[in-house]
Write a protein that holds these residues in place. Structure first.
Motif, mmCIF file in Angstrom:
data_model
loop_
_atom_site.group_PDB
_atom_site.id
_atom_site.type_symbol
_atom_site.label_atom_id
_atom_site.label_comp_id
_atom_site.label_asym_id
_atom_site.label_seq_id
_atom_site.Cartn_x
_atom_site.Cartn_y
_atom_site.Cartn_z
ATOM 1 N N SER A 101 0.841 -1.205 0.000
ATOM 2 C CA SER A 101 0.000 0.000 0.000
ATOM 3 C C SER A 101 0.872 1.249 0.000
ATOM 4 N N CYS A 102 0.295 2.295 -0.550
ATOM 5 C CA CYS A 102 1.029 3.532 -0.748
ATOM 6 C C CYS A 102 0.108 4.665 -0.330
ATOM 7 N N GLY A 103 0.579 5.530 0.542
ATOM 8 C CA GLY A 103 -0.330 6.567 1.041
ATOM 9 C C GLY A 103 0.287 7.941 1.051
ATOM 10 N N ASN A 104 -0.589 8.924 1.096
ATOM 11 C CA ASN A 104 -0.168 10.319 1.218
ATOM 12 C C ASN A 104 -0.890 10.936 2.398
ATOM 13 N N CYS A 105 -0.155 11.608 3.244
ATOM 14 C CA CYS A 105 -0.782 12.320 4.354
ATOM 15 C C CYS A 105 -0.797 13.786 3.942
ATOM 16 N N THR A 115 4.374 11.868 2.601
ATOM 17 C CA THR A 115 3.800 11.467 1.320
ATOM 18 C C THR A 115 4.611 10.319 0.727
ATOM 19 N N ASN A 116 3.906 9.557 -0.125
ATOM 20 C CA ASN A 116 4.537 8.399 -0.765
ATOM 21 C C ASN A 116 5.075 7.408 0.242
ATOM 22 N N VAL A 117 4.273 7.112 1.253
ATOM 23 C CA VAL A 117 4.759 6.199 2.278
ATOM 24 C C VAL A 117 4.029 4.870 2.264
HETATM 25 C C1 LIG Z 1 0.882 10.974 -3.458
HETATM 26 O O1 LIG Z 1 1.457 12.197 -3.857
HETATM 27 C C2 LIG Z 1 2.378 12.070 -4.922
HETATM 28 C C3 LIG Z 1 2.982 13.450 -5.191
HETATM 29 O O2 LIG Z 1 3.529 13.968 -4.016
HETATM 30 C C4 LIG Z 1 1.658 11.547 -6.152
HETATM 31 O O3 LIG Z 1 2.593 11.372 -7.217
HETATM 32 C C5 LIG Z 1 0.992 10.221 -5.815
HETATM 33 O O4 LIG Z 1 0.200 9.784 -6.897
HETATM 34 C C6 LIG Z 1 0.100 10.362 -4.595
HETATM 35 N N1 LIG Z 1 -0.375 9.034 -4.208
HETATM 36 C C7 LIG Z 1 -1.619 8.798 -3.839
HETATM 37 C C8 LIG Z 1 -1.938 7.385 -3.452
HETATM 38 O O5 LIG Z 1 -2.473 9.669 -3.806
#
Ligand SMILES: *[C@@H]1O[C@H](CO)[C@@H](O)[C@H](O)[C@H]1NC(C)=O
Ligand SMILES: *[C@@H]1O[C@H](CO)[C@@H](O)[C@H](O)[C@H]1NC(C)=O
Ligand SMILES: *[C@@H]1O[C@H](CO)[C@@H](O)[C@H](O)[C@H]1NC(C)=O
Ligand SMILES: *[C@@H]1O[C@H](CO)[C@@H](O)[C@H](O)[C@H]1NC(C)=O
Length: 439
Positions: A101-105, A115-117
């Motif tokens: 999983s990949c998330g952005n706070c 971000t991108n964690v």
């Molecule tokens: C998270 O943010 C990055 C840019 O900072 C973007 O490229 C990525 O698609 C975003 N991921 C999600 C899961 O929203």
């Protein structure tokens, strides 16, 4: 997986090298085992351990969770560290954490919010709550041991853990900031520490029932010496650790196996007499329901209703034969007795013995009075087992009170549990590790 693993090993290795430049003596030392104190909390009956983390170093208290999949800590409150690094999506550390999983706070970046964690689901089994959390790395400092005393501190520069929110601490012992998971997966403490220091994937718990004197947790192989000079690892009986084919975690993906520790109880005897049980409940069905697991977050053993009824009826009958009379239950216990006519022995109150029979009738985990009974006051003692209702996920959950003063060694490489039965019989206790440091 194999290549991901070697990348991890390499990065830890590189980090050791750079540290070596400044503090050579400390980092070139390779421990053969590590030791942690484990203190029972009087208010919650949870087992709390202490580790050091972060830069600058702080000592943190965390609740021990034998079935927990990693170390998680509250990063929202007071997490200050110059060595904190979020684990990025699609990295080897993220796959080691079993996550894709990949998330952005969206808030301002800080520990637990980037971000991108890589994300996982820290779980608090006490309040049965899981939530999403960021995977991160930071310095973890532990204490080595020669098996007899604590030795010098050792450092894991990039220990992988998860961040949880402050509300996930609900129900945990006062002063704790998270939970330390000891399950069988790769980023739980046993495997991560074994690979950081190249020792055997073995660990042992020896819980003390005392809320004043700590018990002990060892990572790595024995000896596990307890005063007066008794190696508790030398007299273990072994049984296979079983894999429940369906995860028992709060959040999991389809097809995931359980990382908790299950053993194969085949039957139960009270005072050497077999108790008649529905044996279907003792194995897993296709949904992973049934079986027997070991838990440090349940203070007392929990039995599925029909098993509870059968075992307690047998226990009441055998107690009556010893003139031990039943009195009204005291919550959470249903089965209590007058302490009149109950003699004291080295193994606790003289009550009928309860045996968990494992792979054959010679491999038995015996539960004597000190582990079966709980004194609720001077005149009343209760059978320390509770009724788990009629359709629990796991039929038998062996809880903390039944584990105290027993050494349990978990060998992840061979999937084997070594258990000592009560150490009181060997004239020692789990509170007898000599915590005087020889560093
Ligand atoms: C998270 O943010 C990055 C840019 O900072 C973007 O490229 C990525 O698609 C975003 N991921 C999600 C899961 O929203
Ligand atoms: C034994 O337990 C299984 C699983 O819960 C149940 O399906 C079955 O009816 C039980 N058997 C008896 C005789 O109670
Ligand atoms: C129980 O009490 C009865 C009557 O007082 C006595 O005869 C018997 O010997 C006692 N049994 C045991 C096991 O102490
Ligand atoms: C505990 O260990 C210390 C350091 O080795 C030693 O001096 C002390 O005598 C030990 N305590 C006991 C009770 O053996």
């Amino acid at each position: 997986m194999a290549s991901a693993l070697s990348v991890i090993t390499l990065s830890i290795f590189l980090c050791f090298c750079s540290l070596n430049l400044s503090i050579d003596a400390q980092t070139s030392f390779r421990p053969r085992a590590l030791v942690l104190p484990v203190q029972k909390d009087a208010a919650t009956l949870q087992y709390v351990t202490k580790v050091s983390q972060r830069t600058p170093t702080v000592s943190i208290n965390v609740v021990l969770d034998l079935g927990g999949r990693f170390l998680w800590v509250d990063c929202d409150n007071n997490y200050v560290s110059s060595t904190y690094r979020p684990v990025r999506c699609r990295t080897s550390q993220c796959s080691l954490a079993g996550s894709d999983s990949c998330g952005n706070c969206t808030d301002a970046p800080k520990p637990g919010c980037n971000t991108n964690v890589c994300g996982v689901f820290p779980e608090n089994p006490i309040i049965r709550t899981s939530t999403s959390g960021e995977v991160a790395q930071d310095v973890l400092i532990l204490t080595s041991t020669d098996g007899s005393n604590p030795g010098r501190p050792v450092t894991v520069p990039q220990f992988i853990f998860a961040c949880g929110p402050t509300f996930l601490l609900q129900g945990l012992a006062s002063g704790t900031v998270g939970m330390a998971g000891l399950a069988r997966n790769r980023i739980a403490l046993p495997s991560q520490l074994a690979s950081a220091f190249s020792f055997h994937r073995k660990f042992a718990i020896c819980l003390s029932g005392s809320t004043n004197s700590p018990g002990v947790l060892f990572f790595g192989d024995g000896p596990y010496n307890l005063l007066p000079n008794i190696d508790a690892s030398s007299s273990l009986t072994y049984t296979r650790l079983l894999i429940n084919p369906v995860s028992t975690a709060g959040v999991f993906s389809q097809g995931e196996k359980s990382d908790e520790y299950f053993i194969g109880v085949k039957s139960i005897r009270v005072n050497n007499k077999p108790v008649s049980l529905n044996t279907t409940l003792l194995s897993f069905d296709s949904n992973g329901v049934g079986g027997t697991k070991i838990s440090t977050v349940n203070p007392y053993t929990v039995l599925e209703s029909s098993i509870f009824k059968a075992v307690t009826e047998a226990f009441i009958t055998e107690s009556a034969a010893r003139n031990i009379s039943r009195v009204a239950g005291v919550a959470p216990f249903e089965v209590c007795f007058s302490s009149q006519n109950v003699a004291s022995t080295r193994l606790g109150p003289a009550v009928p013995q309860i045996d968990l029979v494992l792979q054959n009738s010679n491999v038995v985990w015996s539960i004597f009075g000190s582990n079966s009974m709980v004194y609720v006051n001077d005149n009343v003692l209760c059978l320390g087992f509770v009724d788990g209702g009629s359709n629990p996920r796991t039929s038998i959950v062996i809880g903390g009170h039944q584990l105290e003063d027993n050494l349990l060694q978990f060998d992840l490489a061979t999937s084997r549990l070594g258990f000592s039965s009560s150490l009181l019989g060997s004239r020692t206790t789990c509170a007898n590790f000599n915590f005087t440091s020889v560093a």
